[in-house]
Enzyme design. Structure first.
Site, PDB file in Angstrom:
ATOM      1  N   ARG A 101       0.867  -1.195   0.000  1.00 31.39           N
ATOM      2  CA  ARG A 101       0.000   0.000   0.000  1.00 31.39           C
ATOM      3  C   ARG A 101       0.891   1.229   0.000  1.00 31.39           C
ATOM      4  O   ARG A 101       1.876   1.292   0.755  1.00 31.39           O
ATOM      5  CB  ARG A 101      -0.897   0.004   1.232  1.00 31.39           C
ATOM      6  CG  ARG A 101      -1.586   1.344   1.411  1.00 31.39           C
ATOM      7  CD  ARG A 101      -2.645   1.296   2.456  1.00 31.39           C
ATOM      8  NE  ARG A 101      -3.773   0.490   1.993  1.00 31.39           N
ATOM      9  CZ  ARG A 101      -4.919   0.404   2.644  1.00 31.39           C
ATOM     10  NH1 ARG A 101      -5.082   1.051   3.775  1.00 31.39           N
ATOM     11  NH2 ARG A 101      -5.906  -0.328   2.194  1.00 31.39           N
ATOM     12  N   HIS A 129      -7.822  -0.340  -5.577  1.00 33.53           N
ATOM     13  CA  HIS A 129      -7.713  -1.171  -4.376  1.00 33.53           C
ATOM     14  C   HIS A 129      -8.356  -2.516  -4.699  1.00 33.53           C
ATOM     15  O   HIS A 129      -9.428  -2.838  -4.201  1.00 33.53           O
ATOM     16  CB  HIS A 129      -8.428  -0.466  -3.223  1.00 33.53           C
ATOM     17  CG  HIS A 129      -8.176  -1.057  -1.872  1.00 33.53           C
ATOM     18  ND1 HIS A 129      -7.482  -2.234  -1.665  1.00 33.53           N
ATOM     19  CD2 HIS A 129      -8.545  -0.614  -0.648  1.00 33.53           C
ATOM     20  CE1 HIS A 129      -7.444  -2.477  -0.368  1.00 33.53           C
ATOM     21  NE2 HIS A 129      -8.081  -1.521   0.271  1.00 33.53           N
TER      22      HIS A 129
HETATM   23  C1  NCD Z   1     -10.449   1.431   2.324  1.00 34.33           C
HETATM   24  C2  NCD Z   1      -9.147   1.954   1.764  1.00 34.33           C
HETATM   25  O1  NCD Z   1      -8.105   1.758   2.366  1.00 34.33           O
HETATM   26  O2  NCD Z   1      -9.201   2.540   0.698  1.00 34.33           O
HETATM   27  N1  NCD Z   1     -10.302   0.650   3.443  1.00 34.33           N
HETATM   28  C3  NCD Z   1      -9.975  -0.647   3.351  1.00 34.33           C
HETATM   29  O3  NCD Z   1      -9.208  -1.078   2.541  1.00 34.33           O
HETATM   30  N2  NCD Z   1     -10.620  -1.479   4.151  1.00 34.33           N
HETATM   31  C4  NCD Z   1     -11.453   2.484   2.503  1.00 34.33           C
HETATM   32  C5  NCD Z   1     -11.085   3.694   3.299  1.00 34.33           C
HETATM   33  O4  NCD Z   1      -9.986   3.829   3.812  1.00 34.33           O
HETATM   34  O5  NCD Z   1     -11.964   4.542   3.382  1.00 34.33           O
END
Ligand code: NCD
Length: 350
Positions: A101, A129
């Protein structure tokens, strides 16, 4: 060997294959408990995360594998100015697969182009994502039993919400899927997303609710707003509560990638239509299925990930969040889609 940057990297058949594997894992967990014995997953998180990182790590442990982890960019070599490309090369020496990430859009593609092991994008800025989408897909499958003939409401921050972008990429490939985009004017879906699908825009959740088979709620992505005053003004635009849930169909499923801020009242959790905690669990099963698939493919084919299609150079990406803005040695590259030139890293129009 393949990396997964966007949901579009997987065909509809492959998505169904992952759903089938996940359903089999749910039914027969013990038959998978040694599937990745001796393999290591590296989780590289240059941006905060709880559920995505932990569900990747839990997924690898449940497959019998191990995890090495970088959870804080401030204490890693990134803080010394190491490039994403170098980090990917180094981690390839230590692990068998990477989940990464990064706050910069396109960073996962840079990692994939430089790693010699598969890279899974666990979120690159506001861009994509895909593994959240895998969680969403398994949830849709388990809650609705189908991927076609659905009206999906996408509510909240459709501009910066990367989970929404990845979900649209996945769902727009099925028959008769309509998207109702519910957002303040300032947070509308980027224009490049709206191509070729059935989209309707509205600012009213109440108006859309009675028509939805699925409501996908999202928080406003505070960290991606350039102007904090704008966030303050828009942050309570939509709140789902037991009162407006009365407007929803009896079998409407409510999804949310989480974390929620206050766009879903806690009282809605009791409603059987609230599927968001089941969705978080589904994410672990789908990540298990994806790790298995990519490691299986990597064992058979060591050739490097390449961006497919015709790539050209000679333009500068205007997106201030693009990875090319900070890693200056990266040449801006683009692909043509109709009349448009799209950055290969972040998909922004050049
Ligand atoms: C999301 C992200 O990281 O984009 N969360 C996640 O992956 N569970 C949504 C968010 O952060 O709002």
């Amino acid at each position: 060997m393949r990396s997964i940057i966007d949901t579009l990297d997987l065909t509809v058949e492959e998505l169904q294959g992952l759903v089938d594997t996940a359903m089999d894992i749910i039914a027969n967990p013990s038959s998978y408990s040694d599937a990745c014995r001796g393999k290591k997953l590296a989780t590289l998180f240059f941006e905060p995360s709880t559920r995505t990182r932990m569900s990747f790590e839990a997924a690898m442990y449940e497959l019998g594998g191990n995890v090495i982890s970088m959870t804080d960019a401030a204490t890693s070599s990134a803080s010394k100015g190491e490039s994403v490309a170098d980090t990917a090369k180094i981690v390839s020496c230590y692990a068998d697969i990477i989940a990464m990430r990064h706050p910069r859009e396109g960073a996962a593609l840079v990692a994939a182009n430089n790693a010699s092991i598969p890279v899974i994008n666990a979120g690159d800025g506001g861009h994509c994502h895909p593994t959240q989408t895998l969680a969403d897909l398994l949830t849709i499958y388990r809650e609705k039993g189908r991927f076609d003939n659905l009206t999906i409401g996408l509510c909240g921050d459709l501009l910066y919400g990367r989970t929404v972008h990845s979900l649209i990429h996945a769902m727009s490939r099925y028959e008769n899927v309509k998207f109702i985009c519910i957002s303040p004017e300032e947070l509308k879906l980027p224009a490049y997303m709206e191509e070729g699908g059935d989209y309707e825009n509205t600012t009213s959740l109440e108006e859309a609710l009675p028509r939805l088979d699925i409501l996908y709620m999202t928080r406003l992505q505070e960290e991606r707003f350039a102007d904090p005053a704008q966030y303050e003004r828009l942050k309570n635009s939509y709140v789902l509560n037991p009162e407006n849930m009365k407007l929803a169909k009896e079998d409407c499923s409510v999804l949310h990638p989480l974390p929620r801020v206050n766009e879903i009242a806690v009282a809605v959790d009791e409603d059987p239509r609230a599927a968001y905690f089941r969705q978080a669990l589904n994410g672990k099963y789908m990540r298990m299925a994806l790790i298995l698939k990519l490691l299986g493919e990597a064992a058979k084919d060591k050739s490097k990930t390449v961006v497919t299609g015709e790539i050209e150079e000679g333009c500068t990406c205007n997106n201030p969040k693009c990875i090319t803005k900070v890693e200056q040695e990266l040449a801006c590259k683009f692909r043509r889609v109709g009349e448009k030139k799209l950055c290969i890293y972040c998909d922004a129009e050049m």
